[in-house]
Scaffold this active site. Structure first.
Site, short mmCIF file in Angstrom:
data_model
loop_
_atom_site.label_atom_id
_atom_site.label_comp_id
_atom_site.label_asym_id
_atom_site.label_seq_id
_atom_site.Cartn_x
_atom_site.Cartn_y
_atom_site.Cartn_z
N GLY A 137 -0.53 -21.24 -0.56
CA GLY A 137 -1.92 -20.80 -0.62
C GLY A 137 -2.11 -19.29 -0.62
O GLY A 137 -3.24 -18.81 -0.80
N GLN A 158 -24.38 -10.63 10.27
CA GLN A 158 -24.02 -10.16 11.61
C GLN A 158 -23.90 -8.64 11.53
O GLN A 158 -22.82 -8.10 11.38
CB GLN A 158 -22.72 -10.81 12.06
N HIS A 204 -28.40 -7.39 3.20
CA HIS A 204 -29.25 -8.11 4.14
C HIS A 204 -29.98 -7.14 5.07
O HIS A 204 -31.12 -7.40 5.46
CB HIS A 204 -28.41 -9.10 4.95
N ASP A 263 -40.38 -13.60 7.03
CA ASP A 263 -40.19 -13.14 8.41
C ASP A 263 -40.59 -11.67 8.48
O ASP A 263 -40.85 -11.02 7.47
CB ASP A 263 -38.75 -13.34 8.89
N LYS A 295 -42.23 -16.36 12.44
CA LYS A 295 -41.35 -17.47 12.80
C LYS A 295 -40.40 -17.05 13.91
O LYS A 295 -40.22 -15.87 14.20
CB LYS A 295 -40.53 -17.92 11.59
N ARG A 352 -36.31 -18.16 15.29
CA ARG A 352 -35.09 -18.87 14.91
C ARG A 352 -34.32 -19.20 16.18
O ARG A 352 -33.62 -18.35 16.74
CB ARG A 352 -34.26 -17.99 13.97
#
Length: 317
Positions: free
Chosen positions: A44, A103, A136, A175, A198, A200
């Site tokens: 692999g 993250q 993000h 959001d 909202k 989470r």
């Protein structure tokens, strides 16, 4: 950008995450993709062989770190190492989708900051520059000590909806963190904005709390950077209809669309989901409700501008 770009010092390679996008980028520039073989040993491990000279060249490697993210990331790191040892003048990573970006800070004790870890890995491997699309969190740019060009998907998505000539629209952020993105689209389409309030309780689980803004009697367009399991976007669509919206469209730059996402979108009140091809979408996920737009012209133009030492900032608008 017209075709016919013949500068032999510019080479574009691709690995396995999104070959179709890489081919579109190369076509836009007017060159052929560089030749490299990506294979596996029997256990692999990834094996990469660059099948043409890159000595003295500006090399651009197209690779989104999408599912399977760890495999695609290792392909990229090994490719960078191969290019460095082959004496490429510069190694430029074209990462339309930057994985592990969610993250980006320590929200709780003993959490990693994986977005910073990925930046460290790319730089340590030998990358000289990163070209990416809709991070993000924009502050991820600060995790790099090398140049990073952060392109925007909002103009592409906005132009598509402008062409649909929808009436009485409102741009909705799913959001509070996406308000800047929603405002950017709203300014382009000359529309008001709304916000879904909202919370989470845990990753990939969202609960709609409230809607801020005037929704009643309007066509809502929800904009996000990533749609993963589609829980947030479908909950938001239902809430908007319940609050008087006459119709709901949704759009995002990065269609992760994992787990139950396709089924949720198919069964939702969303009339159309507009995405880009920053992530390769398998045929079984290309349902009738989904429209895919290409980011190849944007990225291709950025590559040429970087290679020719021209300003890239004009592309941010």
């Amino acid at each position: 950008m017209s075709s016919g770009y013949k500068d032999g010092q510019l080479k574009v390679f691709t690995l396995n995450s999104n070959r179709q996008l890489a081919e579109e980028i190369a076509d836009h520039i007017g060159i052929t993709l560089g030749k490299c073989a990506v294979t596996k040993f029997s256990d692999g491990e990834i094996q990469i062989n660059i099948e043409e000279s890159v000595r003295g060249c500006d090399v651009f490697v197209v690779q989104s770190t999408s599912d399977p993210v760890n495999h695609h990331l290792m392909e990229l790191l090994i490719m960078i190492d191969a290019l460095k040892r082959a004496s490429a003048t510069s190694i430029n990573i074209v990462m339309p989708y930057y994985g592990y970006a969610r993250q980006d800070r320590k929200a709780r004790s003993r959490e990693p900051i994986t977005a910073k870890l990925i930046a460290n890995l790319l730089e340590t491997a030998g990358a000289d520059r990163v070209i990416t699309l809709d991070l993000h969190a924009p502050q991820i740019q600060g995790f790099f000590d090398k140049p990073i060009d952060h392109l925007q998907g909002v103009p592409i998505l906005s132009d598509y909806f402008e062409g649909k000539d929808l009436q009485d629209i409102v741009i909705v952020s799913p959001d509070h963190g996406g308000v800047t993105r929603a405002r950017r689209m709203a300014d382009r389409l000359k529309a008001p904005i709304g916000i879904i309030d909202k919370r989470r309780p845990r990753p990939n689980v969202a609960e709609v709390m409230n809607i801020i803004g005037n929704i009643e009697g309007r066509t809502a367009i929800i904009i996000d950077d990533i749609i993963d399991t589609a829980g947030t976007i479908t909950l938001a669509a239902n809430a908007l209809i319940d609050h008087g919206a006459t119709g709901v469209y949704a759009c995002c730059t990065h269609p992760v669309l994992s787990g139950p996402a396709i089924e949720r979108i198919r069964d939702s009140k969303i009339e159309e989901l507009v995405i880009t091809n920053s992530i390769s979408l398998p045929e079984e996920k290309c349902i009738e409700k989904i429209t895919q737009l290409s980011v190849a012209p944007l990225i291709g133009e950025a590559i040429v501008r970087v290679h020719e030492y021209q300003s890239v900032s004009i592309l941010f608008d």
